[in-house]
Design a protein around this motif. Structure first.
Motif, mmCIF file in Angstrom:
data_model
loop_
_atom_site.group_PDB
_atom_site.id
_atom_site.type_symbol
_atom_site.label_atom_id
_atom_site.label_comp_id
_atom_site.label_asym_id
_atom_site.label_seq_id
_atom_site.Cartn_x
_atom_site.Cartn_y
_atom_site.Cartn_z
ATOM 1 N N GLN A 121 0.821 -1.203 0.000
ATOM 2 C CA GLN A 121 0.000 0.000 0.000
ATOM 3 C C GLN A 121 0.861 1.262 0.000
ATOM 4 O OE1 GLN A 121 -3.644 0.275 -0.071
ATOM 5 N NE2 GLN A 121 -2.749 2.193 -0.754
ATOM 6 N N LEU A 122 1.948 1.253 0.775
ATOM 7 C CA LEU A 122 2.862 2.399 0.783
ATOM 8 C C LEU A 122 3.426 2.648 -0.608
ATOM 9 C CD1 LEU A 122 4.939 1.981 4.084
ATOM 10 C CD2 LEU A 122 3.298 3.783 3.559
ATOM 11 N N ARG A 123 3.806 1.571 -1.287
ATOM 12 C CA ARG A 123 4.359 1.720 -2.640
ATOM 13 C C ARG A 123 3.304 2.254 -3.600
ATOM 14 N NH1 ARG A 123 7.077 -3.301 -1.166
ATOM 15 N NH2 ARG A 123 9.325 -2.897 -1.022
ATOM 16 N N LYS A 124 2.061 1.779 -3.453
ATOM 17 C CA LYS A 124 0.974 2.274 -4.320
ATOM 18 C C LYS A 124 0.787 3.777 -4.124
ATOM 19 C CE LYS A 124 -1.936 -1.894 -4.567
ATOM 20 N NZ LYS A 124 -3.226 -2.471 -4.106
ATOM 21 N N TRP A 125 0.710 4.198 -2.865
ATOM 22 C CA TRP A 125 0.540 5.626 -2.576
ATOM 23 C C TRP A 125 1.716 6.429 -3.130
ATOM 24 C CZ3 TRP A 125 -1.088 4.710 3.157
ATOM 25 C CH2 TRP A 125 -2.474 4.532 3.215
ATOM 26 N N ALA A 126 2.921 5.940 -2.853
ATOM 27 C CA ALA A 126 4.117 6.677 -3.275
ATOM 28 C C ALA A 126 4.163 6.813 -4.790
ATOM 29 C CB ALA A 126 5.373 5.972 -2.770
ATOM 30 N N ARG A 127 3.930 5.710 -5.506
ATOM 31 C CA ARG A 127 3.993 5.763 -6.972
ATOM 32 C C ARG A 127 2.919 6.702 -7.520
ATOM 33 N NH1 ARG A 127 7.147 2.303 -9.617
ATOM 34 N NH2 ARG A 127 5.897 2.530 -11.503
ATOM 35 N N GLY A 128 1.713 6.602 -6.960
ATOM 36 C CA GLY A 128 0.643 7.464 -7.442
ATOM 37 C C GLY A 128 0.946 8.935 -7.212
ATOM 38 N N MET A 129 1.416 9.261 -6.016
ATOM 39 C CA MET A 129 1.702 10.653 -5.688
ATOM 40 C C MET A 129 2.871 11.191 -6.512
ATOM 41 S SD MET A 129 1.336 10.271 -1.571
ATOM 42 C CE MET A 129 -0.221 9.808 -0.805
ATOM 43 N N LEU A 130 3.915 10.381 -6.662
ATOM 44 C CA LEU A 130 5.084 10.832 -7.420
ATOM 45 C C LEU A 130 4.763 10.961 -8.905
ATOM 46 C CD1 LEU A 130 7.823 8.743 -5.580
ATOM 47 C CD2 LEU A 130 7.471 11.202 -5.457
ATOM 48 N N LEU A 131 3.938 10.054 -9.419
ATOM 49 C CA LEU A 131 3.527 10.188 -10.825
ATOM 50 C C LEU A 131 2.658 11.417 -11.029
ATOM 51 C CD1 LEU A 131 2.882 6.462 -11.784
ATOM 52 C CD2 LEU A 131 4.599 7.983 -12.768
ATOM 53 N N ASP A 132 1.849 11.772 -10.014
ATOM 54 C CA ASP A 132 1.079 13.015 -10.098
ATOM 55 C C ASP A 132 2.007 14.221 -10.170
ATOM 56 O OD1 ASP A 132 -1.329 11.779 -10.161
ATOM 57 O OD2 ASP A 132 -1.937 12.292 -8.119
ATOM 58 N N GLU A 133 3.104 14.164 -9.399
ATOM 59 C CA GLU A 133 4.103 15.229 -9.469
ATOM 60 C C GLU A 133 4.633 15.371 -10.889
ATOM 61 O OE1 GLU A 133 7.415 14.750 -6.875
ATOM 62 O OE2 GLU A 133 6.561 16.015 -5.330
ATOM 63 N N ARG A 134 4.917 14.222 -11.481
ATOM 64 C CA ARG A 134 5.463 14.240 -12.845
ATOM 65 C C ARG A 134 4.425 14.753 -13.833
ATOM 66 N NH1 ARG A 134 8.399 9.120 -15.847
ATOM 67 N NH2 ARG A 134 8.990 10.209 -17.751
ATOM 68 N N ARG A 135 3.177 14.333 -13.669
ATOM 69 C CA ARG A 135 2.111 14.807 -14.551
ATOM 70 C C ARG A 135 1.992 16.327 -14.501
ATOM 71 N NH1 ARG A 135 -0.639 9.980 -11.915
ATOM 72 N NH2 ARG A 135 -0.633 8.358 -13.523
ATOM 73 N N LYS A 136 2.051 16.859 -13.268
ATOM 74 C CA LYS A 136 1.931 18.312 -13.121
ATOM 75 C C LYS A 136 3.133 19.026 -13.722
ATOM 76 C CE LYS A 136 -0.935 17.953 -8.978
ATOM 77 N NZ LYS A 136 -0.979 18.044 -7.493
ATOM 78 N N ALA A 137 4.331 18.430 -13.585
ATOM 79 C CA ALA A 137 5.533 19.034 -14.162
ATOM 80 C C ALA A 137 5.441 19.115 -15.678
ATOM 81 C CB ALA A 137 6.771 18.242 -13.755
ATOM 82 N N LEU A 138 4.682 18.204 -16.263
ATOM 83 C CA LEU A 138 4.504 18.199 -17.723
ATOM 84 C C LEU A 138 3.315 19.046 -18.153
ATOM 85 C CD1 LEU A 138 5.212 14.421 -18.381
ATOM 86 C CD2 LEU A 138 6.674 16.347 -18.969
ATOM 87 N N GLY A 139 2.716 19.761 -17.216
ATOM 88 C CA GLY A 139 1.635 20.671 -17.560
ATOM 89 C C GLY A 139 0.252 20.046 -17.551
ATOM 90 N N LEU A 140 0.140 18.797 -17.086
ATOM 91 C CA LEU A 140 -1.162 18.145 -17.047
ATOM 92 C C LEU A 140 -1.912 18.543 -15.785
ATOM 93 C CD1 LEU A 140 -0.052 14.568 -18.155
ATOM 94 C CD2 LEU A 140 -1.090 16.333 -19.576
ATOM 95 N N LYS A 141 -3.227 18.586 -15.873
ATOM 96 C CA LYS A 141 -4.053 18.925 -14.722
ATOM 97 C C LYS A 141 -4.633 17.641 -14.126
ATOM 98 C CE LYS A 141 -5.331 23.532 -16.276
ATOM 99 N NZ LYS A 141 -6.444 24.448 -16.633
ATOM 100 N N VAL A 142 -4.307 17.394 -12.873
ATOM 101 C CA VAL A 142 -4.807 16.186 -12.201
ATOM 102 C C VAL A 142 -5.359 16.571 -10.840
ATOM 103 C CG1 VAL A 142 -3.238 14.594 -13.380
ATOM 104 C CG2 VAL A 142 -2.504 15.707 -11.270
ATOM 105 N N GLY A 143 -6.324 15.796 -10.384
ATOM 106 C CA GLY A 143 -6.933 16.069 -9.088
ATOM 107 C C GLY A 143 -5.963 15.833 -7.944
ATOM 108 N N THR A 144 -6.145 16.565 -6.868
ATOM 109 C CA THR A 144 -5.274 16.435 -5.697
ATOM 110 C C THR A 144 -5.701 15.236 -4.857
ATOM 111 O OG1 THR A 144 -4.968 18.819 -5.637
ATOM 112 C CG2 THR A 144 -4.416 17.605 -3.641
ATOM 113 N N ARG A 145 -4.743 14.408 -4.523
ATOM 114 C CA ARG A 145 -5.023 13.234 -3.701
ATOM 115 C C ARG A 145 -5.117 13.636 -2.227
ATOM 116 N NH1 ARG A 145 -3.244 8.129 -6.102
ATOM 117 N NH2 ARG A 145 -2.587 8.535 -8.236
#
Length: 510
Positions: A248-272
């Motif tokens: 579960q920790l890995r799932k949360w971490a991967r999801g949150m870090l990928l959201d960081e990457r999505r935002k860095a690329l200019g994508l709009k994603v909902g806040t977890r």
């Protein structure tokens, strides 16, 4: 015969430090400054500009270079601001003085410096390029990684400005000749660049640099994400057992870090929003340690402002008299804001007898429940599995708010041996065991067999990981007792043997 005033003024040589800076008379400038070094940052009337402002704004590159390399007692103020809050780099940018801009940037001028109106040098360089059809200063600033999306105080963004207005780079709206309208899906402000002598050249230049910036940010985001994931894996590697929770920790971490990457690329994603949790298990099974790892994880990926874990028990929350519990609990909640509130032995908040109306634990629980939807704090309730059922049943909103339940099983002898090895390999310099090591005979298998033989199942269940630290401390004391003062073998002086561990465990059992 007296010459006309305008002829006299044109032929008049400069006499002030600012006049020399404007004219480009390097010899006169050097002579005046060497005679009076205090003039290096002298401000002129009205505009409050230094000689560096003036020389940069007129592209007097030799004077700019001389000032930047000045070796006198007083140093040139590279970031000095005039009455409009503009630095010398702003002056070079707004007048298309590329040579001066390159010198200033080469000496560390702040490229994102903002004037009083919030404009950066790139805003002003774009403005100049549209009027003069010269993009050289814009190009120089972009080569030094100027931010193409920098905002000024009225939310206008770098891309274009023309005689009548500015064009916004935000994908929401643009302003052209004073007219505001919404962009259609898939369109960019570059599609609506105001016409002007330099607009086509500028559009091509900015398009290329915007794409390069996107690529660079994507690479940086990928590298940062990998580094953060490696850091998390290193933390998780020190957690023994708890397979489900690690997943579960890995799932949360991967999801949150990928959201960081999505935002860095200019994508709009909902806040977890991280869910509130319950950790169920006996003492010593790692509940507090995992809470601290979780705090670092959530802070690392930007979900929580701090990595602080505020640990509380009943005595920290519950008052002795009517009216004491609410304020006492609210103070602890306030202390935990921005991090994790870890409620240990949470079942102690609920009285054993329902008719016990003198117990204020339920009031403390209700205070905590009332803030769990605010997003200001993550709450973890911890305690023995069976008594925690009272907490779950005490409030109908508990299971709606606490959505993740993790069972911390008792450690086996093999897992306790692994914990012992991890502790010995990761001793802090303020630890009693710092500098000590295990004899090669103290393998995980040998230590596990020793623990299995010298402790009872009841003892292991009651202590779990809490068994390891006192066992090691006792083992060191046994080492000290058996060594001779004549011993000079540095290896022997700091090595725990299986006999030391056995003695330490037996002393603990007694």
């Amino acid at each position: 015969m007296q010459r006309p005033l305008n002829q006299r003024s044109r032929s008049t040589k400069p006499t002030t430090i600012h006049g020399y800076a404007q004219s480009g008379d390097l010899l006169g400038f050097q002579r005046l400054l060497r005679d009076n070094p205090s003039l290096i940052n002298d401000r002129n009337p009205v505009m409050a500009q230094t000689p560096l402002h003036v020389s940069a704004g007129y592209n007097r590159a030799e004077i700019v270079k001389f000032l930047l390399e000045w070796q006198g007692t007083d140093k040139v103020e590279l970031e000095a601001k005039n009455m409009y809050g503009e630095t010398p780099l702003h002056m070079a940018a707004k007048n298309g003085c590329n040579d001066a801009a390159q010198l200033l940037l080469g000496h560390g001028a702040i490229i994102e410096a903002k004037a009083n109106n919030g404009m950066t040098p790139l805003h002003l360089a774009v403005w100049y390029s549209l009027r003069a059809e010269d993009c050289s200063t814009v190009n120089t600033l972009l080569e030094y990684n100027a931010d193409c999306s920098a905002k000024d105080d009225v939310r206008w963004i770098v891309i274009a400005c023309h005689d009548f207005g500015l064009v916004n780079i935000l994908p929401l709206q643009i302003i052209v000749v004073g007219v505001t309208f919404e962009l259609q899906e898939g369109m960019t402000p570059l599609n609506h660049l105001s016409p002007g002598p330099g607009s086509e050249k500028l559009r091509e230049l900015l398009n290329w640099h915007l794409e390069e910036q996107r690529k660079r940010r994507a690479i940086e985001a990928c590298s940062e994400t990998k580094a953060k994931m490696d850091e998390l894996e290193n933390e998780i590697s020190n957690v023994v057992g708890l397979h489900e929770l690690k997943v579960q920790l890995r799932k949360w971490a991967r999801g949150m870090l990928l959201d960081e990457r999505r935002k860095a690329l200019g994508l709009k994603v909902g806040t977890r929003r991280t869910p509130h949790m319950a950790f169920l298990g006996n003492p010593g099974t790692g509940k507090t340690m995992v809470a601290r790892i979780l705090g670092r994880l959530l802070h690392m990926v930007g979900i929580l402002p701090t990595d602080r874990v505020t640990e509380v028990q009943r005595t920290d929350l519950v008052g002795e008299f009517v009216g004491h519990t609410g304020p006492k609990t609210r103070r602890k909640i306030k202390e935990a804001e921005g991090g994790i509130l870890f409620v240990d032995e949470a079942y102690r908040l609920i009285p054993m007898q329902k008719a016990d109306d003198k117990d204020y634990g339920l009031e403390a629980l209700e205070e905590i429940m009332s803030v769990m939807d605010s997003g200001k704090v993550v709450v973890i309730f911890a305690g023995y599995s069976e008594p925690m059922k009272r907490v779950i049943a005490s409030n109908e909103g508990f299971c709606r708010r606490v959505t993740k339940f993790f069972v911390f099983n008792d450690f086996s002898s093999e897992e306790l041996a692994k914990i012992l090895h991890i502790k010995m390999n990761n001793q802090a310099d303020d630890s009693l065991l710092y500098g000590f090591k295990l004899n090669p005979s103290c393998t995980e298998e040998a230590v596990a067999a020793l623990i299995q033989r010298e402790t009872t199942e009841k003892q292991r269940k009651e202590m779990n990981g809490g068994l390891v630290d006192p066992m090691l401390v006792n083992a060191r004391e046994h080492l000290d007792l058996r060594l001779s003062f004549d011993c000079i073998d540095t290896d022997e002086l700091c090595t725990l043997t299986i006999k030391d561990l056995e003695a330490g465990l037996r002393q603990l059992s007694q």
